[in-house]
Write a protein that holds these residues in place. Sequence first.
Motif, mmCIF file in Angstrom:
data_model
loop_
_atom_site.group_PDB
_atom_site.id
_atom_site.type_symbol
_atom_site.label_atom_id
_atom_site.label_comp_id
_atom_site.label_asym_id
_atom_site.label_seq_id
_atom_site.Cartn_x
_atom_site.Cartn_y
_atom_site.Cartn_z
ATOM 1 N N SER A 275 -43.197 -12.124 -11.568
ATOM 2 C CA SER A 275 -43.775 -12.207 -12.912
ATOM 3 C C SER A 275 -44.736 -11.056 -13.166
ATOM 4 C CB SER A 275 -44.524 -13.519 -13.148
ATOM 5 O OG SER A 275 -44.124 -14.501 -12.282
ATOM 6 N N VAL A 276 -45.505 -10.705 -12.138
ATOM 7 C CA VAL A 276 -46.436 -9.582 -12.287
ATOM 8 C C VAL A 276 -45.657 -8.306 -12.593
ATOM 9 C CG1 VAL A 276 -47.946 -8.069 -10.960
ATOM 10 C CG2 VAL A 276 -48.319 -10.529 -10.927
ATOM 11 N N PHE A 277 -44.525 -8.138 -11.934
ATOM 12 C CA PHE A 277 -43.691 -6.956 -12.154
ATOM 13 C C PHE A 277 -43.166 -6.928 -13.589
ATOM 14 C CE2 PHE A 277 -39.298 -5.062 -11.700
ATOM 15 C CZ PHE A 277 -39.729 -3.750 -11.640
ATOM 16 N N LEU A 278 -42.618 -8.070 -14.035
ATOM 17 C CA LEU A 278 -42.061 -8.120 -15.397
ATOM 18 C C LEU A 278 -43.139 -7.906 -16.444
ATOM 19 C CD1 LEU A 278 -39.494 -11.041 -15.023
ATOM 20 C CD2 LEU A 278 -39.065 -8.576 -15.101
ATOM 21 N N LEU A 279 -44.294 -8.524 -16.214
ATOM 22 C CA LEU A 279 -45.410 -8.337 -17.140
ATOM 23 C C LEU A 279 -45.818 -6.863 -17.199
ATOM 24 C CD1 LEU A 279 -47.536 -9.780 -18.937
ATOM 25 C CD2 LEU A 279 -49.032 -9.775 -16.944
ATOM 26 N N SER A 280 -45.813 -6.217 -16.043
ATOM 27 C CA SER A 280 -46.172 -4.797 -15.986
ATOM 28 C C SER A 280 -45.200 -3.949 -16.799
ATOM 29 C CB SER A 280 -46.161 -4.300 -14.543
ATOM 30 O OG SER A 280 -47.111 -4.989 -13.802
ATOM 31 N N LEU A 281 -43.906 -4.270 -16.689
ATOM 32 C CA LEU A 281 -42.901 -3.510 -17.441
ATOM 33 C C LEU A 281 -43.186 -3.609 -18.939
ATOM 34 C CD1 LEU A 281 -39.567 -4.383 -15.600
ATOM 35 C CD2 LEU A 281 -40.868 -2.269 -15.470
ATOM 36 N N ALA A 282 -43.433 -4.856 -19.400
ATOM 37 C CA ALA A 282 -43.692 -5.069 -20.827
ATOM 38 C C ALA A 282 -44.973 -4.361 -21.244
ATOM 39 C CB ALA A 282 -43.776 -6.560 -21.116
ATOM 40 N N ALA A 283 -46.018 -4.502 -20.422
ATOM 41 C CA ALA A 283 -47.300 -3.893 -20.771
ATOM 42 C C ALA A 283 -47.200 -2.373 -20.749
ATOM 43 C CB ALA A 283 -48.377 -4.364 -19.810
ATOM 44 N N GLY A 284 -46.464 -1.834 -19.767
ATOM 45 C CA GLY A 284 -46.289 -0.387 -19.676
ATOM 46 C C GLY A 284 -45.634 0.155 -20.933
ATOM 47 N N GLY B 268 -32.324 -4.748 1.417
ATOM 48 C CA GLY B 268 -31.911 -5.529 0.253
ATOM 49 C C GLY B 268 -32.879 -5.315 -0.902
ATOM 50 N N ALA B 269 -34.171 -5.302 -0.604
ATOM 51 C CA ALA B 269 -35.174 -5.087 -1.643
ATOM 52 C C ALA B 269 -34.998 -3.716 -2.270
ATOM 53 C CB ALA B 269 -36.571 -5.230 -1.042
ATOM 54 N N GLU B 270 -34.748 -2.719 -1.433
ATOM 55 C CA GLU B 270 -34.553 -1.347 -1.938
ATOM 56 C C GLU B 270 -33.352 -1.279 -2.863
ATOM 57 O OE1 GLU B 270 -34.256 1.791 1.008
ATOM 58 O OE2 GLU B 270 -35.898 0.861 2.116
ATOM 59 N N ALA B 271 -32.240 -1.921 -2.421
ATOM 60 C CA ALA B 271 -31.011 -1.870 -3.210
ATOM 61 C C ALA B 271 -31.196 -2.596 -4.546
ATOM 62 C CB ALA B 271 -29.860 -2.495 -2.431
ATOM 63 N N LEU B 272 -31.876 -3.728 -4.491
ATOM 64 C CA LEU B 272 -32.107 -4.500 -5.704
ATOM 65 C C LEU B 272 -32.950 -3.687 -6.691
ATOM 66 C CD1 LEU B 272 -31.010 -7.251 -6.242
ATOM 67 C CD2 LEU B 272 -33.216 -8.251 -5.632
ATOM 68 N N TYR B 273 -33.940 -3.001 -6.147
ATOM 69 C CA TYR B 273 -34.809 -2.187 -7.003
ATOM 70 C C TYR B 273 -34.012 -1.053 -7.643
ATOM 71 C CZ TYR B 273 -39.218 -0.462 -8.742
ATOM 72 O OH TYR B 273 -40.233 -0.111 -9.574
ATOM 73 N N LEU B 274 -33.125 -0.476 -6.830
ATOM 74 C CA LEU B 274 -32.269 0.600 -7.332
ATOM 75 C C LEU B 274 -31.445 0.097 -8.522
ATOM 76 C CD1 LEU B 274 -31.067 3.463 -6.926
ATOM 77 C CD2 LEU B 274 -29.360 2.424 -5.457
ATOM 78 N N ILE B 275 -30.914 -1.127 -8.407
ATOM 79 C CA ILE B 275 -30.101 -1.687 -9.496
ATOM 80 C C ILE B 275 -30.946 -1.842 -10.754
ATOM 81 C CG2 ILE B 275 -28.864 -3.759 -10.249
ATOM 82 C CD1 ILE B 275 -27.923 -4.048 -7.311
ATOM 83 N N ILE B 276 -32.170 -2.333 -10.581
ATOM 84 C CA ILE B 276 -33.046 -2.492 -11.751
ATOM 85 C C ILE B 276 -33.317 -1.153 -12.416
ATOM 86 C CG2 ILE B 276 -35.422 -3.060 -12.402
ATOM 87 C CD1 ILE B 276 -35.238 -5.518 -10.862
ATOM 88 N N VAL B 277 -33.621 -0.141 -11.603
ATOM 89 C CA VAL B 277 -33.878 1.198 -12.154
ATOM 90 C C VAL B 277 -32.673 1.676 -12.951
ATOM 91 C CG1 VAL B 277 -34.198 3.638 -11.545
ATOM 92 C CG2 VAL B 277 -35.593 1.882 -10.452
ATOM 93 N N TRP B 278 -31.486 1.504 -12.378
ATOM 94 C CA TRP B 278 -30.298 2.016 -13.055
ATOM 95 C C TRP B 278 -29.913 1.188 -14.279
ATOM 96 C CZ3 TRP B 278 -27.642 6.522 -13.021
ATOM 97 C CH2 TRP B 278 -28.145 7.474 -12.143
ATOM 98 N N PRO C 247 -47.802 -4.160 -5.169
ATOM 99 C CA PRO C 247 -46.822 -4.955 -4.420
ATOM 100 C C PRO C 247 -45.389 -4.600 -4.800
ATOM 101 C CG PRO C 247 -47.815 -6.273 -6.160
ATOM 102 C CD PRO C 247 -48.524 -4.966 -6.177
ATOM 103 N N ASN C 248 -44.531 -4.533 -3.827
ATOM 104 C CA ASN C 248 -43.101 -4.368 -4.082
ATOM 105 C C ASN C 248 -42.586 -5.671 -4.699
ATOM 106 O OD1 ASN C 248 -40.258 -4.489 -3.771
ATOM 107 N ND2 ASN C 248 -40.384 -2.881 -2.227
ATOM 108 N N PRO C 249 -41.899 -5.604 -5.867
ATOM 109 C CA PRO C 249 -41.475 -6.843 -6.524
ATOM 110 C C PRO C 249 -40.475 -7.660 -5.707
ATOM 111 C CG PRO C 249 -40.650 -4.920 -7.688
ATOM 112 C CD PRO C 249 -41.601 -4.418 -6.660
ATOM 113 N N PHE C 250 -39.866 -7.045 -4.688
ATOM 114 C CA PHE C 250 -38.911 -7.799 -3.869
ATOM 115 C C PHE C 250 -39.379 -7.880 -2.419
ATOM 116 C CE2 PHE C 250 -36.382 -5.816 -7.295
ATOM 117 C CZ PHE C 250 -36.078 -6.970 -7.973
ATOM 118 N N ALA C 251 -40.686 -7.821 -2.239
ATOM 119 C CA ALA C 251 -41.232 -7.833 -0.884
ATOM 120 C C ALA C 251 -40.886 -9.130 -0.155
ATOM 121 C CB ALA C 251 -42.743 -7.649 -0.940
ATOM 122 N N TRP C 252 -40.671 -10.216 -0.912
ATOM 123 C CA TRP C 252 -40.394 -11.528 -0.318
ATOM 124 C C TRP C 252 -38.988 -11.643 0.243
ATOM 125 C CZ3 TRP C 252 -36.566 -13.022 -3.669
ATOM 126 C CH2 TRP C 252 -36.627 -12.440 -4.943
#
Lengths: 255, 330
Positions: free
Chosen positions: B89-98, B163-173, B152-157
């Motif tokens: 949620s912090v990540f998504l909120l950051s995207l919107a706020a950014g 897997g976290a890196e790949a997921l992040y890559l998908i979001i970026v793309w 924090p990395n949004p997929f640190a959990w």
Amino acid sequence: MGVKLIVEKVTKRFGGVVALNRVSINVPSSLVVGLIGPNGSGKTTLFNVVTGYYTPDEGRVLIEGSGRVVDITGWNPNRISRLGVARTFQIPRLIPSLTVLENMLLFYDYGSCASITCSLRRKWVDVEEAAVARAMSILREFGLESIAHKRPAELSAGHLKLVETLRGLMSDAKLFMLDEPFAGVESWMARKLTDTIRKINREKGSTFVVIEHRITELLEGVDYVYVLHNGSLLAEGKPDEAVSDERVIKAYLGK
Amino acid sequence: MIDVLGFLITLTTYIGIYLVLSLTLTLEVSSGITNFGKVAFYGLGAYTGALIGTYLPLAITGSRASPFDVNGIQLLYTISKSNPVLDLSVFLLSLAAGFAVSALFGLLLTYPIHRVGSALVGFTLLSTGEVLRLFYLNTEPLGESKGFMGIPNPFAWLPQARGAEALYLIIVWCFVGLTYFIVSRIMNSPLGRILKGMRDDELVALYAGWPTPLIKSKVLALTSGLTGVAGVLWAYYFTSINPNMFTPSLTFNIWAMVILGGIDSIVGGVLGTVLLASVDYAARFVIPFIGTTLVTPDYLRWIIVGLVMLVVLLKKPEGLAPRRGGVSKL
């Protein structure tokens, strides 16, 4: 229908230079009016004031049409344009990277279809079709179909002036302000331009104010003439009266 | 052994973020906005994201630790590991706020200047970028020269780091795709034609009835918002940011990419970005192995990028893929 243009005691100064000195003109609706005068007499400045490029230091500019008087003094050019005032420039200004057709389309009022949201949702297709149809029918009417897909760099001076005038029809202009439409144009093309002006004036009833140096070409086409000299109105009247006025001859010959 | 997959994931993430910057710059350039302050909006997004990403989780969990000391950074890491909902949620909120902060900043900053004269916009944006950097550098709650380090990395959990890196890559793309969609829809519409007219001769566009200062500000607000999101993506990808990342050279790097590909051309901008970002990143990766002594490795990277530009522009002055044809598809 055309509109009436009323310029009331307009003064425009640039530092110490008085470019326009209490100039008043009154252009009746649906008339073709000439504006002549030697270089530096303030003709283009008057155009710039009327179309909103400059704000006058004193005086008012009014547009009267369909029973309504609108004071446009100090308005921005885009608002004045939407009111139905079109202008051309001494040196024609078309967008170089767009074709003739696209240059015409630029002057079409897309309304909310020119917004970012409409662009993203691609809701503009119908409006664009109507605009293209309109532009093509105007070009066809004036025999310019063949240049529709050419870019300004490929056109002659006369064609540029013609397109610049016709794009006013895209925005339903009721008042055309043409700045030296015959400058640098061959005489057969000048005749075509005069015919075009007359045709628009006759069929749509649009009002025209035309600046011109080449008086012979101008006089065939105009109903009335204003003469500017050193920023002031020197004379006005029917074309033959105005040019035979002694003061006018003096101003032109510099005596 | 070199980690090839890791290298590729990093490279494509890096290219993706740069693509958002260059695609939005292409739209700006084709609207006649000389945006020499790309980095201002990018940095603003990154700092907004970092601010939310660090202060908010600490505040929510009731910790009084500072995000700048070891305890705070460690705590942030633990929270992101153990609380996926909060982390995301912090990540998504950051995207919107950014997006919101950068867009609003772009709109308010440039509307008055667009009215005065478009030539001044470039200078204002350039200096604003520097002023903001100096602001970050001297503001204690923003970490001064050290910047934020515990974003924090949004997929640190996720149990697997890959897997976290790949997921992040998908979001970026996905976001690159969205940006591409927005930019190409606008450039290929009647509005795109108006923007082009505005760029070539603003007075004519004005006389055609278009309120050019307002249109420019709106376009800049949109592109700046997207640039802000790119900044957020960068901050959460790198998990640490500092003022030195946001120097004017970043802006001109993006300009180089757009010019290299062919100004005004979306495909060209993409090509230029992929080429320059790859060269830049590969150089960053390879040069340390060479162990140059004559020139510092970092400068060598700049020389290589400059050389690529020179060669391409000598061979193809219009860029790699110049734009063809008109605006209208009809």
